[in-house]
Write an enzyme that holds these catalytic residues in place. Structure first.
Site, mmCIF file in Angstrom:
data_model
loop_
_atom_site.group_PDB
_atom_site.id
_atom_site.type_symbol
_atom_site.label_atom_id
_atom_site.label_comp_id
_atom_site.label_asym_id
_atom_site.label_seq_id
_atom_site.Cartn_x
_atom_site.Cartn_y
_atom_site.Cartn_z
ATOM 1 N N GLU A 29 82.675 40.689 87.913
ATOM 2 C CA GLU A 29 82.123 41.963 88.362
ATOM 3 C C GLU A 29 81.352 41.788 89.670
ATOM 4 O O GLU A 29 80.570 40.849 89.800
ATOM 5 C CB GLU A 29 81.191 42.545 87.281
ATOM 6 C CG GLU A 29 81.969 42.956 86.030
ATOM 7 C CD GLU A 29 81.122 43.016 84.767
ATOM 8 O OE1 GLU A 29 79.888 43.065 84.865
ATOM 9 O OE2 GLU A 29 81.719 42.993 83.665
ATOM 10 N N GLU A 62 84.305 42.785 80.001
ATOM 11 C CA GLU A 62 84.108 41.362 79.712
ATOM 12 C C GLU A 62 85.250 40.764 78.900
ATOM 13 O O GLU A 62 85.661 39.624 79.140
ATOM 14 C CB GLU A 62 82.777 41.132 78.986
ATOM 15 C CG GLU A 62 81.561 41.097 79.895
ATOM 16 C CD GLU A 62 81.170 42.456 80.449
ATOM 17 O OE1 GLU A 62 81.627 43.486 79.895
ATOM 18 O OE2 GLU A 62 80.410 42.509 81.423
ATOM 19 N N ASP A 87 74.445 35.858 78.247
ATOM 20 C CA ASP A 87 74.139 37.020 77.408
ATOM 21 C C ASP A 87 75.343 37.963 77.376
ATOM 22 O O ASP A 87 75.718 38.479 76.326
ATOM 23 C CB ASP A 87 72.920 37.759 77.952
ATOM 24 C CG ASP A 87 71.783 36.818 78.339
ATOM 25 O OD1 ASP A 87 70.846 36.689 77.552
ATOM 26 O OD2 ASP A 87 71.851 36.212 79.425
ATOM 27 N N PHE A 88 75.938 38.209 78.555
ATOM 28 C CA PHE A 88 77.144 39.049 78.597
ATOM 29 C C PHE A 88 78.331 38.258 78.066
ATOM 30 O O PHE A 88 79.300 38.837 77.568
ATOM 31 C CB PHE A 88 77.450 39.524 80.021
ATOM 32 C CG PHE A 88 76.296 40.170 80.737
ATOM 33 C CD1 PHE A 88 75.252 40.762 80.045
ATOM 34 C CD2 PHE A 88 76.250 40.188 82.123
ATOM 35 C CE1 PHE A 88 74.190 41.341 80.707
ATOM 36 C CE2 PHE A 88 75.197 40.774 82.800
ATOM 37 C CZ PHE A 88 74.157 41.347 82.093
ATOM 38 N N MET A 90 78.507 36.716 75.509
ATOM 39 C CA MET A 90 78.665 36.983 74.080
ATOM 40 C C MET A 90 79.650 38.116 73.831
ATOM 41 O O MET A 90 80.225 38.221 72.753
ATOM 42 C CB MET A 90 77.313 37.321 73.466
ATOM 43 C CG MET A 90 76.395 36.111 73.465
ATOM 44 S SD MET A 90 74.731 36.536 72.956
ATOM 45 C CE MET A 90 73.960 34.917 73.156
ATOM 46 N N HIS A 131 68.555 39.036 78.702
ATOM 47 C CA HIS A 131 69.050 38.428 79.938
ATOM 48 C C HIS A 131 68.495 37.020 80.187
ATOM 49 O O HIS A 131 68.494 36.555 81.321
ATOM 50 C CB HIS A 131 68.693 39.298 81.154
ATOM 51 C CG HIS A 131 69.531 40.531 81.297
ATOM 52 N ND1 HIS A 131 69.483 41.578 80.415
ATOM 53 C CD2 HIS A 131 70.437 40.898 82.247
ATOM 54 C CE1 HIS A 131 70.315 42.534 80.808
ATOM 55 N NE2 HIS A 131 70.897 42.160 81.908
#
Ligand code: TPP
Ligand code: TPP
Ligand code: MG
Ligand code: MG
Lengths: 328, 339, 328, 339
Positions: A29, A62, A87-88, A90, A131
């Site tokens: 991204e 994601e 964190d993302f 996941m 985060h």
């Protein structure tokens, strides 16, 4: 050698590999516009040099960032997927664990999965519960994954290059607070072998084994401890899977004492694997129990005084080492 | 078996004079059917284990689509992947050995039924996690695009799977990057034991694809000619650079979701009634009506049976893998090992 | 007391809680039709008794099964979400970790998240790489989660009831091979407290600490070892977070030897946390190094001879114990 | 600030005689604007930390929607949640204390800006993970349905977020269970530094919602009257038992994605040009044209400024939390703790 920021060093690594091998590409991204809203320069200039086919600004998807990387790796390219933070990451645990990690084995070696997935880790002031996580321990637990956690700009460059050349899936975990840190980076095709630790400081009283930013914090603590006459050896694992058992064991055999500081939650962290292995295999050489120091089993709070209670600092590390040496 | 059969549409346009071509597809469908019967039997007899998902009744989709692909094209399959693999050209003997977990299996016995794969023919794997084939297929198509290759990618998903998030992400992504991708939704009406309609809002898979500006065609998936026609047209568009396309094929799963499924969730008579529309009998009638001698048709059926019987025997005779193979094909399996 | 199958016992637990508390409900794929294609009876009869509003057959939407459970828990109900297996649970790792586990803390106690998520674990013959994982270690590493791993029908019932009554999110991990196993289950409102181990066998030479099905396998190994004169104490943790340190420490203080067998991948498994804790805190009472025995870092293969190499059996456990006692 | 302003539509139907009502909304919008300016300043001055996402320019969406909700209704927000919280009735002083990480903050300083929440007014949390609010909102609505309560749930998502899988799963789920849910897509044209259109296929959010048979309305999200009107109608339908509804509000993010964003990715002049359509000036003009005295309008602006200034001072004066609070509100935080 040149002094440069970590984020510049890893960008150079990626650019060099993309020049070397036309099948290397990257996706994530805001990759092509990232300079706009973040301070990291990891992708600056890449789209201009390599074009939008190989530097792919993706939708906020994601699952597909990870899944597409797997599919593209199997189909003969070498994607470097950026999930921005673990964190993302996941959100794409399934594609990483159930696909990337298993394809080679599950299909009996018919395919390899040469991909890198970047998942930044670590506490950054005020980013709070969603985060700031460091979940390298998850990926270490998963057969098939290589897990890299560089601490210096030089290792960031050399290990990203090694990761891109690796034929198995690599989780590349940069610490958010390191992107802006500067360090000397060897010029030329600097490749650091996966699975080799580096000794940040020689010492004879106690061994600290750490990785990522905590390796630098351990070094800072060790330098401080030297003033109290405690001579600490600091090992930066650099790669948490595979980890450099030889280097760690050699050091522990010498010092007889191990402290394992980690930024991650202590309970179930990678430090447990290290501690259990050392305790089992070097039981007889230990002068003191293997000691872990990690974050409490608490989400990261926002307010500074609370955050300071939950994050592990060089001062905490030094205090734990002193206690081990009976000088608390 | 079938007494009253649904009719197949006449093949349209340039495919009209194709009885020989269709006969070849018929043979592949028979081979799939026989393989699936044997796969089930292997479970019953204890030669295979785990979850065996048969595709009996859905053969026309696999064959109608894959016939229009080249060996260099790639497919990503799902849990119900035997038919896709055979249609793409995988060797049934190696597949049977895989189901038996034997040496010579497509994956050396490491994968089994749910992970059937044959990379040598572009069959990149059946898969136990629903919808992951979509995102991986998208990635394979992106690799094709990056490398500037002349090939396409097909992805098979079930109707139930169209309710998982990655399915939509993949649609959006494929369109955004204009990828050479055909998504085939095999709509057999069920998601395991649940009637898919009950848990699916709106007009269904094709409507969803169109919301992303992906052209979508719905066909009777039990009509081989219709599937062949539609897949051929969609694939031609993809090769022509028109980006991702979607095929929604209506079909029916005549057997249980997995081998041990007793089909208790179906209305009495439903399975039997639906059998009348199964695709092999339909295309067999059409072939007979279009000049293929009855003997050739029954001969094809017999040959399929014989090939699968031979595969079965070969699998049964094949040695079990050396236990040490458990520790190959993996990056670093840690220590210590027992055993 | 009545003898019943594990899957009947957990169904009874759910039914009793749904009768007791109208805010308890359950959701998952094929819940109301599950008898159709699986052998487990976990939900048999529930939709008939409680209706489709409270026994919800969901779309194949793992993110939403988990996310909706979180939202519904926060909004005043007690959902029991079934992700069918921890392998599929990886598809909803984000909602569990970033939402369920953090909401209470992140919002300063404004809300509680009383949900149960069922994620079956364990090897079942032939299910291979994507359907045999045991990743309880992941959830133990996550602040805010309770992680329950019952081994017997009685504990399945008593712990599911406790889980439903718990005001924090609970990951309830049933072993697939246990659903069909029978055991005595106390009648009445049988609730087993979270965090209390049970001693499956008393012994004085060596302590085995295990959980889920491996606790039963350890017991089987211990019974076998008794014939060779090795007297093993077997502790079934029942809950891996919080785990019963008191019970484990008491036993280790007595025996001085610990073996931690686990079905999960050894590297980074929960056994590492146990071993590291015991090694650190009970260093001085140990007569031998703490020993772990877990699966190699290898995906689960399909073929039986390969699967047998990767799974841990009672025979492996017994062999490891003998080696520890110098009787290998 | 605004020199040339876009016009607002006249309020339709039964809302026509509503200048006083609109004035109330105007005041809330001013309060949000001032709060956001202060939030940014708090970052610049080092009182707050992390990522501060301002909603300047998007106030009409938050206010137009939440005005039509009751205190018992619930909302799930996203990372850009200050405006939603204020519109739903959260106390700006407690919010400011939260940004400052002080005692008296809505979450006692544990959450900060990205996790702003006030459960007492049904604001169930801003959130740092995109699209999770959709699945949680669906769950909250399901709880309402299970308990048979008379309330609804609103979920705010950004345009970029409509490309994440859970968004679609949530749409399907909401429709299947006919839930009392309003999904509001605040379409500000950007996903961080990326123009959302470039990474989004098809006709956009409303088209996607309709693919699930969810009625969807697109409005000028900078026109308070239009948002109020549309939200009012959709919410009435939901209360009337007509199931989930979708509001697509076109707006613009006048400031950076986060406080430290330099907006380098925007064309020169774009931000300034777009400022002409910002919603507060527009509704202010309408109010003036509809009989609200200029003094009352400027008074409202001044009052908002004053309230936020007071909140700032209160936050600055509030004590820092006791470090030991780090270990409350958690099930079992393990051992050992340092410090
Ligand atoms: C992510 C995930 N969720 C759930 C399952 C369990 N599962 C396997 S097949 C199946 C039903 C799939 O239905 P559909 O997509 O229609 O395919 P079909 O089986 O009908 O071919 C389910 C729920 C799974 N394998 N993966
Ligand atoms: C799952 C996830 N992926 C990525 C991010 C990082 N991120 C935060 S905001 C944002 C852009 C969101 O765009 P949009 O949905 O349009 O909302 P807006 O910021 O415009 O209000 C991104 C990519 C995140 N927080 N969560
Ligand atoms: Mg189906
Ligand atoms: Mg946006």
């Amino acid at each position: 050698m040149a002094e440069m920021m970590f984020s510049d060093a890893v960008r150079d690594a990626l650019a060099e590999e993309m020049r070397r091998d036309r099948t290397v590409w990257c996706l994530g991204e805001d990759l092509t516009t990232a300079g706009g809203s973040t301070s990291a320069s990891q992708y600056d200039g890449l789209v201009e040099e390599f074009g939008a086919k190989r530097v792919v600004n993706t939708p906020i998807s994601e699952n597909t960032i990870m899944g597409a990387a797997v599919g593209a790796a199997v189909a003969g390219t070498r994607p470097v997927a950026d999930l921005r933070s673990c964190d993302f990451g996941m959100c794409a645990a399934d594609e990483l664990v159930n696909q990337a990690a298993k394809i080679r084995y599950m299909f009996g070696g018919q395919a390899r999965v040469p991909l890198v997935v970047r998942q930044a880790i670590g506490v950054r002031r005020g980013l709070a519960a969603q985060h700031c996580q460091s979940n390298e321990a998850w990926w270490v637990h998963v057969p098939g994954l290589v897990v890299i956690t560089p601490a210096t700009a030089a290792d960031g460059k050399g290990l990203l290059k090694a990761a891109i050349r690796c034929d198995d899936p690599v989780v590349f975990m940069e610490h958010k607070e390191l992107w802006g840190a500067k360090g000397e980076v060897p010029s030329g095709d600097h490749v650091v072998p996966i699975g080799k630790a580096s000794v940040l400081r020689k010492g004879k009283d106690l061994t600290m084994v750490a990785w990522s930013k905590m390796a630098l914090d351990a070094k800072a603590a060790a330098d401080e401890l030297a003033k109290s006459g405690i001579d600490v050896e600091v090992i930066d694992l650099r790669t948490v899977w595979p980890w450099d058992k030889e280097a760690v064991f050699a050091s522990v055999r010498k010092t007889g004492r191990v402290l394992i500081p980690q930024e991650a939650v202590q309970t179930g962290g990678f430090g447990a694997e290290l501690a259990a292995t050392i305790a089992e295999e070097l039981h007889d050489v230990l002068k003191a129990p293997v000691k872990r120091l990690g974050a409490p089993r608490t989400p990261m709070p926002y307010a500074k005084p609370l955050e300071d209670m939950v994050r592990i600092t060089p001062a905490h590390v030094a205090a734990a080492a002193k206690a081990m040496m009976g000088k608390a | 078996m079938a007494t009253k059969k649904a009719k197949s549409a006449a093949p349209a346009g340039d495919r009209a004079n194709a009885p020989q071509r269709i006969l070849g597809m018929f043979k592949t469908m028979c081979l799939i059917r026989e393989f699936e019967e044997a796969a089930h039997q292997s479970y019953v007899d204890g030669f295979s284990a785990g979850s065996i998902h048969q595709s009996i009744g859905q053969e026309a989709v696999a064959v109608g689509v894959c016939t229009n692909m080249r060996p260099t094209d790639m497919i990503h399959s799902n849990h119900r992947g035997h038919g896709h693999a055979i249609a793409k050209g995988a060797d049934v003997t190696a597949m049977m050995k895989e189901l038996f977990g034997r040496v010579g299996g497509t994956s050396g016995g490491k994968g089994g039924s749910m992970h059937i794969a044959d990379f040598s023919v572009g069959m990149l794997g059946a898969n136990g996690i629903l919808a992951d084939g979509v995102t991986m297929g998208v990635g394979a198509a992106q690799a094709v695009s990056i490398k500037g290759e002349d090939r396409i990618v097909g992805v098979f998903v079930g109707d139930g799977t169209t309710n998982r998030g990655p399915f939509y992400e993949g649609l959006n992504w494929a369109k955004v990057y204009h990828l050479p991708l055909l998504i085939i939704c095999e709509d057999n009406g069920y998601a395991s034991s649940t009637v898919t309609k009950v848990i699916t809002a709106g007009g269904g898979p094709a409507v969803r694809a169109r919301a992303f500006d992906i052209p979508a065609v719905t066909v009777d998936g039990n009509d081989l000619l219709a599937v062949d026609q539609a897949a051929g047209e969609l694939i031609a568009k993809i090769r022509n650079g028109e980006g991702p396309q979607f095929l929604h094929a209506l079909t029916y799963r005549n057997k249980g979701h997995i081998s041990r499924d007793q089909l208790k969730y179906r209305a009495p008579g439903e399975t039997e009634e639906k059998w009348k529309t199964e695709p092999i009998g339909r295309i067999e009638s059409w072939l007979a009506e279009n000049g293929i001698p009855a003997a050739e048709l029954s001969g094809a059926r017999a040959e399929a049976k014989a090939r699968i019987a031979a595969a079965w025997e070969a699998a049964k005779a094949a040695p079990h893998p050396d236990p040490k193979n458990a520790f190959t094909d993996i990056q670093d399996n840690g220590a210590p090992h027992h055993g």
